[in-house]
Design a protein around this motif. Structure first.
Motif, PDB file in Angstrom:
ATOM      1  N   THR A 177      44.125  44.969  44.093  1.00 36.59           N
ATOM      2  CA  THR A 177      44.305  45.846  42.082  1.00 36.59           C
ATOM      3  C   THR A 177      42.925  47.356  42.439  1.00 36.59           C
ATOM      4  O   THR A 177      42.931  47.730  41.962  1.00 36.59           O
ATOM      5  CB  THR A 177      43.687  44.411  41.305  1.00 36.59           C
ATOM      6  N   ARG A 217      44.252  50.374  43.937  1.00 35.00           N
ATOM      7  CA  ARG A 217      44.953  51.192  43.050  1.00 35.00           C
ATOM      8  C   ARG A 217      44.307  51.468  41.903  1.00 35.00           C
ATOM      9  O   ARG A 217      44.259  52.640  41.691  1.00 35.00           O
ATOM     10  CB  ARG A 217      46.185  50.418  43.124  1.00 35.00           C
ATOM     11  N   THR A 218      43.254  50.564  41.619  1.00 31.18           N
ATOM     12  CA  THR A 218      43.046  51.248  40.646  1.00 31.18           C
ATOM     13  C   THR A 218      41.451  51.454  40.496  1.00 31.18           C
ATOM     14  O   THR A 218      40.449  52.539  39.962  1.00 31.18           O
ATOM     15  CB  THR A 218      42.390  50.060  39.297  1.00 31.18           C
ATOM     16  N   GLY A 219      40.500  51.332  41.673  1.00 33.53           N
ATOM     17  CA  GLY A 219      38.917  51.686  41.788  1.00 33.53           C
ATOM     18  C   GLY A 219      38.215  50.855  41.580  1.00 33.53           C
ATOM     19  O   GLY A 219      37.197  51.424  41.031  1.00 33.53           O
ATOM     20  N   ALA A 229      43.998  40.201  37.695  1.00 36.69           N
ATOM     21  CA  ALA A 229      45.031  40.959  37.170  1.00 36.69           C
ATOM     22  C   ALA A 229      46.260  39.596  37.652  1.00 36.69           C
ATOM     23  O   ALA A 229      45.364  38.956  38.107  1.00 36.69           O
ATOM     24  CB  ALA A 229      45.552  42.560  37.981  1.00 36.69           C
TER      25      ALA A 229
END
Length: 101
Positions: A16, A19-21, A26
């Protein structure tokens, strides 16, 4: 969520964040046979409201990652044999869980 949309598991926090920084909790809708993060060696657990743990570390259990990678072939063979992959997994899961007990 599981009662409405299907099986819910915690997502891999490392994936997570990648991918999202942002590092954060999640959840994902995934059947039990698709809950191993092969990149980080984590078995993702059911996302229950009172579950304190999100994953189990399986980095020292390479057979778990290998089994996850082989699942697609097992599912294809099950279909060719006239069996539902979900039932094949449920039987294997029951055998392992019973052995665990």
């Amino acid at each position: 969520g599981g009662a409405v949309a299907g099986p819910v598991a915690f997502g891999c926090r490392l994936c997570t964040a990648r991918r999202t920084g942002a590092a954060g909790r999640a959840v994902l809708y995934a059947p039990r046979w698709n809950r191993v993060c092969t990149r980080h060696g984590r078995w993702l657990l059911d996302a229950d409201a009172d579950q304190p743990h999100e994953h189990l570390d399986v980095r020292r259990l390479p057979e778990v990652v290998v089994a996850r990678l082989r699942w697609a072939g097992v599912a294809r063979r099950a279909v060719r044999a006239g069996a539902e992959p979900e039932r094949v997994f449920a039987l294997a899961y029951a055998v392992v869980a019973r052995w665990w007990e």
